[in-house]
Design a protein around this motif. Structure first.
Motif: not given
Length: 256
Positions: A87-100
């Motif tokens: 869950r931790m990895v997904h949250a951080q990945l999703a945040l950066l991907a959304a900004i990208a």
């Protein structure tokens, strides 16, 4: 004795967006950037700024998720279940991907940071949790992991492209693992020593461990840490050394 045979190309990556280096000076020298996405460092503003620099200089942008431990810069092991890690990895990945996506960009890879990276090198359950999370989020992402360790093996098992990673200025033990920070030889401070290690990695596919043992490694991507004060100087020297060896510097998956 091995005959020196330079690789045709190698990815040259750096951990950036951490608020402690000269990212704008480093980015033109590398081919991939691992962007801190809020766990050990970084916030929306630094992520956006680093992504824009990647776009400006044509550098592949990737996520650099970590244990949520800003106090210790993500370099302290935090015991937790694999479901929590996922869950931790997904949250951080999703945040950066959304900004990208807002910036009209697409992420190219994922590389865990610090203690999470080192745990995933030897703990297959943690490696599988990370690989499964990345594969479910976007199977086109490349998973970076320590060369010959559990993480790239897990990535392949989950159908991901992987990049076996080596380090320009970190010391190794006889198993091909990084020496723990704080121990003698863990960080290579001498530029000349780091360049000698880069040359051996790129031309011989091997590294000399702290006990003198020669360890064979697969070097798909070469990392330089961006949080060191002289990172820009090191990056320029590493790039020049690779070019002198006839090694093209290209993102993972790009043909020379």
């Amino acid at each position: 004795m091995k005959t020196e045979q330079p690789k045709a190309s190698i990815d040259f990556n750096c951990d950036l967006g951490e608020g402690c280096g000269d990212d704008a000076a480093i980015l033109p020298l590398v081919s991939s950037a691992n962007i801190a996405c809020g766990g050990h460092a970084g916030d929306e503003a630094t992520m956006r700024a680093t992504l824009r620099l990647c776009r400006q200089f044509g550098v592949a942008a990737g996520a650099h998720p970590s244990f949520e431990d800003r106090e210790h810069f993500g370099r302290r092991i935090m015991p937790m279940g694999t479901d929590v890690i996922a869950r931790m990895v997904h949250a951080q990945l999703a945040l950066l991907a959304a900004i990208a996506a807002e910036e009209g960009m697409h992420l190219s890879h994922v590389k865990p940071h610090g203690a999470l990276y080192n745990v995933a090198a030897d703990d297959r359950a943690v490696a599988d949790a990370i690989a499964a999370t990345v594969a479910a989020f976007d199977p086109s992402l490349v998973l970076f992991g320590l060369s010959g360790s559990a993480l790239p093996a897990a990535g392949e098992a989950h159908g991901l492209r992987v990049a076996h990673e080596v380090f320009a200025e970190r010391g190794y033990d006889h198993r091909g693992r990084l020496l723990p920070r704080g121990t003698p030889g863990a960080v290579i401070e001498s530029l000349d020593d780091a360049i000698a290690q880069v040359h051996r990695l790129a031309t011989r596919g091997e590294v000399v461990a702290d006990d003198g043992f020669v360890v064979a490694v697969r070097a798909d991507t070469l990392c330089l840490h961006g949080d060191r004060g002289d990172a820009a100087t090191f990056a320029q020297a590493v790039r020049s050394a690779l070019e002198a060896d006839g090694v093209a510097i290209l993102p993972v998956g790009t043909d020379a």
